[in-house]
Motif scaffolding. Sequence first.
Motif, PDB file in Angstrom:
ATOM      1  N   GLY A   7      14.773  -3.825 -11.723  1.00 37.76           N
ATOM      2  CA  GLY A   7      14.447  -4.878 -10.783  1.00 37.76           C
ATOM      3  C   GLY A   7      13.063  -4.686 -10.191  1.00 37.76           C
ATOM      4  O   GLY A   7      12.375  -3.686 -10.457  1.00 37.76           O
ATOM      5  N   PRO A   8      12.588  -5.625  -9.364  1.00 35.97           N
ATOM      6  CA  PRO A   8      11.213  -5.572  -8.836  1.00 35.97           C
ATOM      7  C   PRO A   8      10.870  -4.298  -8.078  1.00 35.97           C
ATOM      8  O   PRO A   8       9.731  -3.852  -8.106  1.00 35.97           O
ATOM      9  CB  PRO A   8      11.159  -6.800  -7.917  1.00 35.97           C
ATOM     10  CG  PRO A   8      12.170  -7.740  -8.479  1.00 35.97           C
ATOM     11  CD  PRO A   8      13.272  -6.875  -8.997  1.00 35.97           C
ATOM     12  N   PHE A   9      11.843  -3.713  -7.359  1.00 33.70           N
ATOM     13  CA  PHE A   9      11.602  -2.471  -6.614  1.00 33.70           C
ATOM     14  C   PHE A   9      12.168  -1.258  -7.340  1.00 33.70           C
ATOM     15  O   PHE A   9      12.339  -0.194  -6.743  1.00 33.70           O
ATOM     16  CB  PHE A   9      12.231  -2.555  -5.221  1.00 33.70           C
ATOM     17  CG  PHE A   9      11.457  -3.364  -4.211  1.00 33.70           C
ATOM     18  CD1 PHE A   9      10.346  -4.106  -4.570  1.00 33.70           C
ATOM     19  CD2 PHE A   9      11.851  -3.386  -2.882  1.00 33.70           C
ATOM     20  CE1 PHE A   9       9.640  -4.856  -3.635  1.00 33.70           C
ATOM     21  CE2 PHE A   9      11.158  -4.126  -1.940  1.00 33.70           C
ATOM     22  CZ  PHE A   9      10.055  -4.867  -2.316  1.00 33.70           C
ATOM     23  N   GLY A  10      12.464  -1.393  -8.624  1.00 34.51           N
ATOM     24  CA  GLY A  10      13.150  -0.339  -9.350  1.00 34.51           C
ATOM     25  C   GLY A  10      12.365   0.940  -9.544  1.00 34.51           C
ATOM     26  O   GLY A  10      12.941   1.935  -9.983  1.00 34.51           O
ATOM     27  N   ASP A  11      11.072   0.944  -9.220  1.00 28.65           N
ATOM     28  CA  ASP A  11      10.283   2.170  -9.337  1.00 28.65           C
ATOM     29  C   ASP A  11       9.917   2.746  -7.976  1.00 28.65           C
ATOM     30  O   ASP A  11       9.098   3.656  -7.895  1.00 28.65           O
ATOM     31  CB  ASP A  11       9.011   1.916 -10.146  1.00 28.65           C
ATOM     32  CG  ASP A  11       8.106   0.863  -9.496  1.00 28.65           C
ATOM     33  OD1 ASP A  11       8.562   0.167  -8.555  1.00 28.65           O
ATOM     34  OD2 ASP A  11       6.948   0.728  -9.939  1.00 28.65           O
ATOM     35  N   ARG A  12      10.533   2.231  -6.899  1.00 27.95           N
ATOM     36  CA  ARG A  12      10.132   2.641  -5.553  1.00 27.95           C
ATOM     37  C   ARG A  12      11.079   3.697  -4.984  1.00 27.95           C
ATOM     38  O   ARG A  12      12.275   3.671  -5.221  1.00 27.95           O
ATOM     39  CB  ARG A  12      10.100   1.433  -4.611  1.00 27.95           C
ATOM     40  CG  ARG A  12       9.059   0.410  -5.011  1.00 27.95           C
ATOM     41  CD  ARG A  12       8.814  -0.607  -3.917  1.00 27.95           C
ATOM     42  NE  ARG A  12       7.801  -1.579  -4.350  1.00 27.95           N
ATOM     43  CZ  ARG A  12       7.223  -2.451  -3.550  1.00 27.95           C
ATOM     44  NH1 ARG A  12       7.553  -2.502  -2.262  1.00 27.95           N
ATOM     45  NH2 ARG A  12       6.308  -3.290  -4.019  1.00 27.95           N
ATOM     46  N   ALA A  13      10.484   4.583  -4.198  1.00 30.92           N
ATOM     47  CA  ALA A  13      11.264   5.571  -3.466  1.00 30.92           C
ATOM     48  C   ALA A  13      11.705   4.976  -2.133  1.00 30.92           C
ATOM     49  O   ALA A  13      11.168   3.970  -1.669  1.00 30.92           O
ATOM     50  CB  ALA A  13      10.430   6.825  -3.231  1.00 30.92           C
ATOM     51  N   GLY A  14      12.684   5.608  -1.522  1.00 31.97           N
ATOM     52  CA  GLY A  14      13.126   5.143  -0.215  1.00 31.97           C
ATOM     53  C   GLY A  14      14.216   6.038   0.334  1.00 31.97           C
ATOM     54  O   GLY A  14      14.740   6.915  -0.355  1.00 31.97           O
ATOM     55  N   ALA A  33       0.827  -1.209   0.000  1.00 35.43           N
ATOM     56  CA  ALA A  33       0.000   0.000   0.000  1.00 35.43           C
ATOM     57  C   ALA A  33       0.862   1.261   0.000  1.00 35.43           C
ATOM     58  O   ALA A  33       0.544   2.243  -0.681  1.00 35.43           O
ATOM     59  CB  ALA A  33      -0.929  -0.008   1.209  1.00 35.43           C
ATOM     60  N   ILE A  34       1.939   1.240   0.768  1.00 36.42           N
ATOM     61  CA  ILE A  34       2.851   2.388   0.792  1.00 36.42           C
ATOM     62  C   ILE A  34       3.468   2.601  -0.591  1.00 36.42           C
ATOM     63  O   ILE A  34       3.576   3.731  -1.082  1.00 36.42           O
ATOM     64  CB  ILE A  34       3.951   2.172   1.846  1.00 36.42           C
ATOM     65  CG1 ILE A  34       3.368   2.239   3.272  1.00 36.42           C
ATOM     66  CG2 ILE A  34       5.084   3.169   1.680  1.00 36.42           C
ATOM     67  CD1 ILE A  34       2.992   3.611   3.738  1.00 36.42           C
ATOM     68  N   ALA A  35       3.872   1.521  -1.243  1.00 39.74           N
ATOM     69  CA  ALA A  35       4.448   1.636  -2.584  1.00 39.74           C
ATOM     70  C   ALA A  35       3.410   2.159  -3.575  1.00 39.74           C
ATOM     71  O   ALA A  35       3.726   3.001  -4.431  1.00 39.74           O
ATOM     72  CB  ALA A  35       4.993   0.288  -3.039  1.00 39.74           C
ATOM     73  N   GLU A  36       2.192   1.684  -3.478  1.00 37.83           N
ATOM     74  CA  GLU A  36       1.129   2.121  -4.380  1.00 37.83           C
ATOM     75  C   GLU A  36       0.867   3.616  -4.231  1.00 37.83           C
ATOM     76  O   GLU A  36       0.556   4.309  -5.214  1.00 37.83           O
ATOM     77  CB  GLU A  36      -0.149   1.332  -4.089  1.00 37.83           C
ATOM     78  CG  GLU A  36      -1.341   1.700  -4.959  1.00 37.83           C
ATOM     79  CD  GLU A  36      -1.157   1.335  -6.420  1.00 37.83           C
ATOM     80  OE1 GLU A  36      -1.814   1.960  -7.279  1.00 37.83           O
ATOM     81  OE2 GLU A  36      -0.334   0.423  -6.716  1.00 37.83           O
ATOM     82  N   ALA A  37       1.018   4.128  -3.017  1.00 37.21           N
ATOM     83  CA  ALA A  37       0.799   5.555  -2.753  1.00 37.21           C
ATOM     84  C   ALA A  37       2.017   6.402  -3.105  1.00 37.21           C
ATOM     85  O   ALA A  37       1.991   7.617  -2.895  1.00 37.21           O
ATOM     86  CB  ALA A  37       0.444   5.750  -1.283  1.00 37.21           C
ATOM     87  N   GLN A  38       3.066   5.789  -3.634  1.00 35.22           N
ATOM     88  CA  GLN A  38       4.314   6.461  -3.960  1.00 35.22           C
ATOM     89  C   GLN A  38       4.909   7.152  -2.740  1.00 35.22           C
ATOM     90  O   GLN A  38       5.482   8.240  -2.808  1.00 35.22           O
ATOM     91  CB  GLN A  38       4.136   7.449  -5.109  1.00 35.22           C
ATOM     92  CG  GLN A  38       3.748   6.778  -6.410  1.00 35.22           C
ATOM     93  CD  GLN A  38       3.812   7.705  -7.607  1.00 35.22           C
ATOM     94  OE1 GLN A  38       3.939   8.917  -7.471  1.00 35.22           O
ATOM     95  NE2 GLN A  38       3.733   7.141  -8.792  1.00 35.22           N
ATOM     96  N   ALA A  39       4.762   6.473  -1.604  1.00 35.61           N
ATOM     97  CA  ALA A  39       5.385   6.903  -0.364  1.00 35.61           C
ATOM     98  C   ALA A  39       6.560   5.969  -0.081  1.00 35.61           C
ATOM     99  O   ALA A  39       6.957   5.179  -0.941  1.00 35.61           O
ATOM    100  CB  ALA A  39       4.364   6.883   0.770  1.00 35.61           C
ATOM    101  N   ALA A  40       7.130   6.056   1.117  1.00 35.76           N
ATOM    102  CA  ALA A  40       8.327   5.270   1.417  1.00 35.76           C
ATOM    103  C   ALA A  40       8.147   4.523   2.727  1.00 35.76           C
ATOM    104  O   ALA A  40       7.666   5.071   3.722  1.00 35.76           O
ATOM    105  CB  ALA A  40       9.558   6.170   1.493  1.00 35.76           C
TER     106      ALA A  40
END
Length: 509
Positions: free
Chosen positions: A362-369, A196-203
Motif C-alpha cells: 500500500g502507499p505507506f507500506g515502506d514507512r516505519a511507525g 520529509a519525515i518519511a523521506e528521512a526514514q524516521a517516524a
Amino acid sequence: MLEDRQFSPDVHLHNVEDARRRAVEELHLMSTPTTARSALDELVDVRGRGPVADDEITRTGDDPLFASPFRIGHTLADALAARAVAVNDLWELRTGRRQRISIDVRAAAATALGGEDMTLARGGDGQYRPIPVSPDVEHMVALTQPWRTKDDRWFVPHFNLPHLERRVLDVLDAEATPESVATAVRRWDAQDLEDAIAEAQAAGGIVRTRDEWLAHPHGAHLAAQPVVRITKIGDGEPEPLPEGAQPLSGIRVLDLTRILAGPTASLSLAEHGADVLMVTAPHLPQVTPFVRDTSHGKRSTFLDIKDPEQAGILHGLVRECDVFVEGYRPHRLAAHGFGSDELAAARPGLIYVTVNCFGSDGPFGDRAGWDQVAQAVTGIAQTQGETTGAGRPQLTPVYLCDFLTGFMASFGAMVALRRRAVEGGSYRVEVSLAGAAMLLQRQGLLAGFADAPGALTPAEFERYASYDDGTIYGDLKSLGPVIRMSETSPSWARTTPALGSSRPEWLPR
C-alpha cells in the motif's frame, strides 16, 4: 462536519463534562459500526472455521479502566479470547478436546500497562512497589506528542531510540526539548513535514480524523484487508504438532523484535508452551522496562545479522524452527537474507509473522511507525482529545495499539500452525498497528469514562499476579497472563532472562 473544526467547550454548556458528553454523542453517531460485528467476530472470520460455540467463552467485567472513550478493555479481551480459541484449535488437534475460556475485561485492559504500573519490584523491606518510570521513556513521552503545525493542523513526531530521534531532530532542526520541538513543528505545513519525515526514514504522522484516514489511500487500503492477513507462501507436507503437555509444546519460535508489539506476540506464544528464543545484538538500542515486561518465559541470545558467520548461525536456527517473528521496517530483513520467501524456501512449513505500523504494502507500506503514530494518523488521537475536552488532539493513556497488535499476531501464528498441521505449507502472517487502531475504532465509543481508575484494584492485581525472583531486574511481581482456560491456562515457565544469556540453540523436544 466534526473533522472541519477543532473542539472547544460550548459556552452555553454548564461544564466541561457536558461538553465531553456532547462530543461523545456526536462521535458515537459517526463511529458506531453499521453492523454489530465485534473484534472477536472479525478475528473468528480470519480463523475460517465458523462461529465459536456459545459456551466456549465467558466474559466478565466492563470498560472503562482508562480515561478514554474507546472500548479498550473489550477490544483487548476480544483479541485475547480469539487467541485462546486458536489455542483451543491446537489443543483439539492434540487431544480431541476443547477447553472453556474465561476473560475479564478489566484485566484485559490492564495488559496495556506493560512497562508501566503492572510490574512491581521488591525492596529491602520485602515490600513490592512500582518501579520508577525510566528516564528514557519520560523523555520520549515528553517529545512524542501532538504539536501544532504552520497550517494549524497537528503532527506527532516520534522520538523513541536515539538514532531515530536524531533523524527527526535533523529534519526539524530542533533540540531534544518540548519547547524546541513545538517551535520547529510550527514552522512546517503538516503534509510537508509528514513527507520529509518519511523521506528521512524516521517516524511521525499527521493527526487525522477517522473519516480523513478512511478516505486516505492507505487507510482505504487497510480497510479492504482483514485485520490479520494470512497468506500461504509455499507448499509442504502437513506437520503434526510435536508431543507435549501444552498446546504449543515443542513449537520453536525465533523472535527478532523489540519494543512491545512484536515481543508481545512471541510472549503470547511462550505463555502457551512454545520455546521462544529472542535474537538481538549488543549494539541494538533497547527500552529496559519494555524488555523486562515482554521477556517473561523466553530465552535470549545475541546474533548480529550483519556478521556473515552469525547470520549463518541464525539461518541454521531458522531451518529447525516453526515460527519466525520480525518487527523491522517492511522488507528490511529481506535485504539481509531473512525475507519471508527466502526463509520459507529454506524451511518449508515456516510461519513467518511480520509486525509493523502500516502493513507491508500500500502507499505507506515502506514507512516505519510506532503506536503513537498509528493513533495520530487513524483518528484515535483526534477523538481522544475531543472527548476529553483537552482542546487539542491527545494520545490515549496506554499503548493500546501495541498490545492489541501483539495479541492478534500470536492469534494469526496459531491459526497458521493449525493450517500447517492439517493442510501443510508455509504461511506469512501480517498485522499492523494502524490496522489495530482501525479495529479499535470500529467497536464504537463509550461515555462516562472521566473518572476511570487507570489501574486494577490491589485485589484484582493480586488475582493475576506472577512472582519471579532473582531476575536481572530484581524480585518482580507482575501482572501475569489474564486468560483462563479449563485445562492449560497460560503461564511463564521460565524466569525473565538477561539479554544474550542463552546460547543460540534450541531446547530438546
